[in-house]
Write a protein that holds these residues in place. Structure first.
Motif, mmCIF file in Angstrom:
data_model
loop_
_atom_site.group_PDB
_atom_site.id
_atom_site.type_symbol
_atom_site.label_atom_id
_atom_site.label_comp_id
_atom_site.label_asym_id
_atom_site.label_seq_id
_atom_site.Cartn_x
_atom_site.Cartn_y
_atom_site.Cartn_z
ATOM 1 N N ASN A 272 -42.573 -5.479 20.116
ATOM 2 C CA ASN A 272 -42.389 -4.200 20.567
ATOM 3 C C ASN A 272 -43.637 -2.978 20.203
ATOM 4 O O ASN A 272 -43.061 -1.938 20.055
ATOM 5 C CB ASN A 272 -40.680 -3.678 20.326
ATOM 6 C CG ASN A 272 -39.957 -3.824 20.854
ATOM 7 O OD1 ASN A 272 -39.498 -3.363 22.114
ATOM 8 N ND2 ASN A 272 -39.608 -4.909 20.945
ATOM 9 N N HIS B 197 -28.025 -8.944 15.079
ATOM 10 C CA HIS B 197 -28.847 -9.973 15.603
ATOM 11 C C HIS B 197 -29.165 -10.866 15.846
ATOM 12 O O HIS B 197 -28.208 -11.957 16.155
ATOM 13 C CB HIS B 197 -28.766 -8.970 17.300
ATOM 14 C CG HIS B 197 -29.107 -9.796 18.094
ATOM 15 N ND1 HIS B 197 -28.247 -9.968 19.489
ATOM 16 C CD2 HIS B 197 -30.458 -10.390 18.817
ATOM 17 C CE1 HIS B 197 -29.346 -10.641 20.394
ATOM 18 N NE2 HIS B 197 -29.648 -11.082 19.744
ATOM 19 N N ASN C 225 -42.517 -20.745 22.723
ATOM 20 C CA ASN C 225 -41.318 -20.511 21.077
ATOM 21 C C ASN C 225 -40.228 -21.225 21.182
ATOM 22 O O ASN C 225 -39.754 -21.990 22.406
ATOM 23 C CB ASN C 225 -40.498 -19.143 21.958
ATOM 24 C CG ASN C 225 -39.957 -17.812 21.400
ATOM 25 O OD1 ASN C 225 -39.304 -18.579 19.736
ATOM 26 N ND2 ASN C 225 -38.823 -16.747 21.162
ATOM 27 N N LEU D 298 -37.883 -21.289 19.137
ATOM 28 C CA LEU D 298 -36.334 -20.161 19.213
ATOM 29 C C LEU D 298 -35.865 -19.993 20.477
ATOM 30 O O LEU D 298 -36.035 -19.564 21.705
ATOM 31 C CB LEU D 298 -36.539 -18.950 18.125
ATOM 32 C CG LEU D 298 -36.946 -18.367 17.225
ATOM 33 C CD1 LEU D 298 -37.298 -17.256 17.307
ATOM 34 C CD2 LEU D 298 -36.632 -19.288 16.256
ATOM 35 N N GLU D 299 -34.287 -20.106 20.478
ATOM 36 C CA GLU D 299 -33.646 -19.899 21.629
ATOM 37 C C GLU D 299 -33.658 -18.531 22.655
ATOM 38 O O GLU D 299 -33.584 -17.994 21.717
ATOM 39 C CB GLU D 299 -32.400 -20.622 21.232
ATOM 40 C CG GLU D 299 -31.964 -22.157 20.803
ATOM 41 C CD GLU D 299 -32.114 -23.027 22.682
ATOM 42 O OE1 GLU D 299 -32.409 -23.977 22.385
ATOM 43 O OE2 GLU D 299 -32.900 -22.449 23.280
ATOM 44 N N VAL E 73 -31.736 -16.360 23.345
ATOM 45 C CA VAL E 73 -30.619 -15.702 23.119
ATOM 46 C C VAL E 73 -30.245 -14.804 24.324
ATOM 47 O O VAL E 73 -30.724 -13.227 24.431
ATOM 48 C CB VAL E 73 -30.328 -14.943 21.622
ATOM 49 C CG1 VAL E 73 -28.520 -14.999 21.920
ATOM 50 C CG2 VAL E 73 -30.393 -15.471 20.808
ATOM 51 N N GLY F 25 -28.588 -11.850 26.908
ATOM 52 C CA GLY F 25 -28.119 -10.211 26.479
ATOM 53 C C GLY F 25 -27.981 -10.025 24.926
ATOM 54 O O GLY F 25 -29.409 -10.722 24.439
ATOM 55 N N ALA F 26 -27.229 -9.491 24.769
ATOM 56 C CA ALA F 26 -27.079 -8.538 23.878
ATOM 57 C C ALA F 26 -27.996 -8.304 22.791
ATOM 58 O O ALA F 26 -27.055 -7.867 21.926
ATOM 59 C CB ALA F 26 -26.080 -9.604 23.079
ATOM 60 N N SER F 27 -29.572 -8.654 23.176
ATOM 61 C CA SER F 27 -30.618 -7.569 21.907
ATOM 62 C C SER F 27 -30.568 -6.715 21.823
ATOM 63 O O SER F 27 -30.976 -5.696 23.038
ATOM 64 C CB SER F 27 -31.965 -8.498 22.240
ATOM 65 O OG SER F 27 -32.499 -7.866 21.733
ATOM 66 N N PRO F 28 -30.343 -5.785 21.145
ATOM 67 C CA PRO F 28 -30.197 -4.898 20.903
ATOM 68 C C PRO F 28 -31.271 -4.037 21.012
ATOM 69 O O PRO F 28 -31.310 -2.426 21.729
ATOM 70 C CB PRO F 28 -30.053 -4.030 18.954
ATOM 71 C CG PRO F 28 -30.079 -5.642 19.084
ATOM 72 C CD PRO F 28 -30.169 -6.300 19.693
ATOM 73 N N ILE F 29 -32.943 -4.075 20.847
ATOM 74 C CA ILE F 29 -33.749 -3.859 20.990
ATOM 75 C C ILE F 29 -34.561 -4.548 22.680
ATOM 76 O O ILE F 29 -34.895 -5.970 23.034
ATOM 77 C CB ILE F 29 -34.703 -4.402 19.714
ATOM 78 C CG1 ILE F 29 -34.385 -3.970 18.566
ATOM 79 C CG2 ILE F 29 -36.431 -3.292 20.364
ATOM 80 C CD1 ILE F 29 -34.133 -2.260 18.559
ATOM 81 N N THR F 30 -34.486 -3.512 23.221
ATOM 82 C CA THR F 30 -34.681 -4.439 24.830
ATOM 83 C C THR F 30 -36.320 -4.722 24.153
ATOM 84 O O THR F 30 -36.642 -3.209 24.764
ATOM 85 C CB THR F 30 -34.115 -3.197 26.201
ATOM 86 O OG1 THR F 30 -34.466 -1.686 25.324
ATOM 87 C CG2 THR F 30 -32.896 -3.578 26.380
ATOM 88 N N ASN F 31 -36.777 -5.594 25.184
ATOM 89 C CA ASN F 31 -37.869 -5.694 24.761
ATOM 90 C C ASN F 31 -38.662 -4.826 26.455
ATOM 91 O O ASN F 31 -38.122 -5.159 26.797
ATOM 92 C CB ASN F 31 -38.646 -7.126 25.126
ATOM 93 C CG ASN F 31 -38.080 -8.179 24.120
ATOM 94 O OD1 ASN F 31 -38.196 -7.570 22.561
ATOM 95 N ND2 ASN F 31 -38.447 -8.836 23.495
ATOM 96 N N PRO F 32 -39.957 -4.966 26.453
ATOM 97 C CA PRO F 32 -40.806 -4.212 27.426
ATOM 98 C C PRO F 32 -40.520 -5.125 28.387
ATOM 99 O O PRO F 32 -41.785 -5.710 28.657
ATOM 100 C CB PRO F 32 -42.092 -3.567 26.989
ATOM 101 C CG PRO F 32 -42.316 -4.371 26.073
ATOM 102 C CD PRO F 32 -41.037 -4.659 24.847
#
Lengths: 247, 265
Positions: free
Chosen positions: A19, A33, B125, B127-128, B130, B132-139
């Motif tokens: 981002n 989160h 990557n 990392l799994e 995850v 939904g739920a990510s507060p920052i929506t990736n572009p």
């Protein structure tokens, strides 16, 4: 006391990389989160500690998550910055040489302007003096849209300003490149583009709009902190971050 | 970065790594002149340098990878040595070892060699993801959806699919290859050029076809990055079927060679 780097930190860093910039509230929620996702404990007051843990590891790579203020809202933002770049080469993987030249010209206009902005007309005109392959009018407009989309510039009613991300990322470059022209905020000491200026000709200090709001909040008669003259400009309201409903 | 068109390789095998086409380019020649230094050579090389110098060079390699990875372009060893490592090539293995450790410990990324012959690397990557739920929506890149559909079709069809079926499937989703698409532009270019360059897909000629026809396989990046079990789960939801009802695909998706055995949805 910085914790060990864990998956929660890595996840946060990956999101920052995708981002580029995130506001303080967003950063808090993102940390929560990320900690939840990796089943780690999380202290909501220790935002800076969390980021410091990451920064310690990023330092050898000349990268840092740096905090900066939006000149618009006064809110704090976090941006992932490349410290090794001393030029706009930060963007060089996304933009052609002539596009970078036009971006530098736009920056020239903004830094040297009184209000910290440049009109689209002025930017289009500056394309005439390009030394690399000249951009056509339509190409310039397209480029400006991209720059706004990629969060390097903000646009409002045909006027372009440097985005918060741009200011945070390019601060060292701007300070070096424009050391004589660049304005510095008297209150927070960071570089300032959209600001108020003391009208006393022997003083002329600059203060960011949000810094003005905070400094003069609740004061009956605003006076210049440097020369004590009456501060003639309109004092803006302090803007609180939007209160978000808890999930 | 120079683009090179791969001449098609008609031996296809979805598991083993692909061998490159017969046409060698300048960069391949450069790579051939680079021989891996021995352990003793590396040791000697390190003795002549300060820790700061080695750290600096490692940092440059990390940066180089991250920039390329932003665009999902694989990193070629030849480029890396020529443009970044340069005179430190005698300690190349040590630098790569340190860079890999940094990707792992700091970024949660894994450096993988997807082409052992041409020495090409990508970052995936660790990392799994995850849900939904990510507060920052990736572009979010809309092309991801497009790619996912294509990978799904190929997988469900046993690993290889003629191009016409892909074009037909996309057309049913209102993505017409013949027309300029509002979001994707030149769809054919995105699918047969961009996705192939990023190593998500392989697009090879079917021999003896007139007019020339091609087929699609999963690319090397897709093999290591994309979870087949997730695709199957997605298919299950789409068709309201139990993923296990596709027994062959289910077996393949849950074999030990899969990238992530995720317990998350």
């Amino acid at each position: 006391m910085a914790r060990q780097m864990g998956d929660s930190h890595r996840r946060f860093l990956q999101t920052m990389m995708a981002n580029g910039i995130v506001d303080e509230q967003g950063a808090r929620k993102l940390i929560a989160h990320c900690c939840e996702a990796s089943n780690t404990q999380h202290n909501p007051d220790k935002l800076d500690d969390f980021i410091e843990t990451i920064n310690l590891k990023l330092q050898p790579m000349f990268m840092q998550i740096t905090k900066g203020m939006s000149e618009d809202s006064g809110h704090q933002f976090y941006a992932l910055v490349n410290m090794a770049e001393t030029d706009v080469t930060r963007m060089s993987s996304d933009y052609a040489d002539n596009e970078l030249e036009l971006f530098r010209k736009t920056m020239d206009l903004i830094v040297c302007s009184e209000k910290g902005n440049a009109s689209s007309t002025d930017i289009l005109n500056s394309a005439d003096t390009m030394t690399t392959k000249k951009l056509k009018k339509s190409e310039t407009e397209h480029l400006l849209n991209r720059l706004v989309h990629d969060k390097w510039l903000n646009e409002k009613r045909g006027e372009y300003t440097l985005s918060t991300r741009c200011i945070i990322e390019m601060e060292p470059y701007i300070r070096t490149m424009y050391q004589d022209q660049v304005k510095v905020c008297h209150i927070c000491r960071n570089i300032a583009f959209q600001c108020q200026i003391c009208e006393n000709p022997t003083c002329g200090i600059k203060i960011h709009n949000p810094c003005v709001a905070r400094y003069y909040k609740g004061r009956a008669e605003p006076r210049c902190p440097a020369c004590d003259d009456f501060w003639p400009h309109e004092i803006p309201e302090v803007r609180r971050p939007k209160s978000q409903s808890r999930k | 970065m120079t683009q090179r068109k791969r001449t098609s390789n008609t031996q296809s095998s979805s598991q083993s790594k692909r061998t490159s086409g017969p046409a060698a380019t300048q960069e391949e020649d450069d790579d051939q002149t680079f021989t891996q230094p021995s352990t003793t050579q590396v040791q000697r090389g390190l003795e002549k340098l300060t820790p700061a110098q080695v750290d600096q060079k490692t940092a440059e390699v990390v940066q180089f990878f991250l920039v390329k990875d932003q665009k999902k372009i694989p990193v070629r060893r030849a480029d890396l040595v020529k443009h970044v490592v340069k005179e430190y090539r005698n300690i190349y293995p040590e630098i790569m070892k340190r860079a890999a450790r940094i990707f792992d410990q700091v970024f949660g990324l894994k450096m993988i060699e997807i082409d052992a012959k041409n020495h090409m690397y990508i970052l995936i990557n660790k990392l799994e993801t995850v849900e939904g739920a990510s507060p920052i929506t990736n572009p979010t890149n809309p092309k991801t959806g497009l790619l996912f559909v294509i990978l799904s079709v190929i997988f469900m069809k046993g690993g290889v699919v003629g191009e016409n079926l892909i074009w037909k499937t996309l057309k049913n989703l209102k993505v017409d290859v013949g027309e300029k698409h509002e979001e994707f532009g030149d769809v054919k270019k995105v699918v047969t050029d961009e996705f192939v360059r990023q190593r998500y897909l392989e697009y090879t000629r079917i021999p003896h076809t007139e007019p020339i026809e091609h087929e699609f396989h999963w690319g090397q990046r897709a093999e290591v990055e994309v979870s087949k079990s997730k695709i199957l789960a997605f298919m299950g939801e789409l068709h309201e079927q139990d993923p296990q009802s596709w027994s062959q695909q289910y077996q393949e998706a849950h074999s030990s060679t899969q990238p992530s055995t995720s317990s998350q949805k």
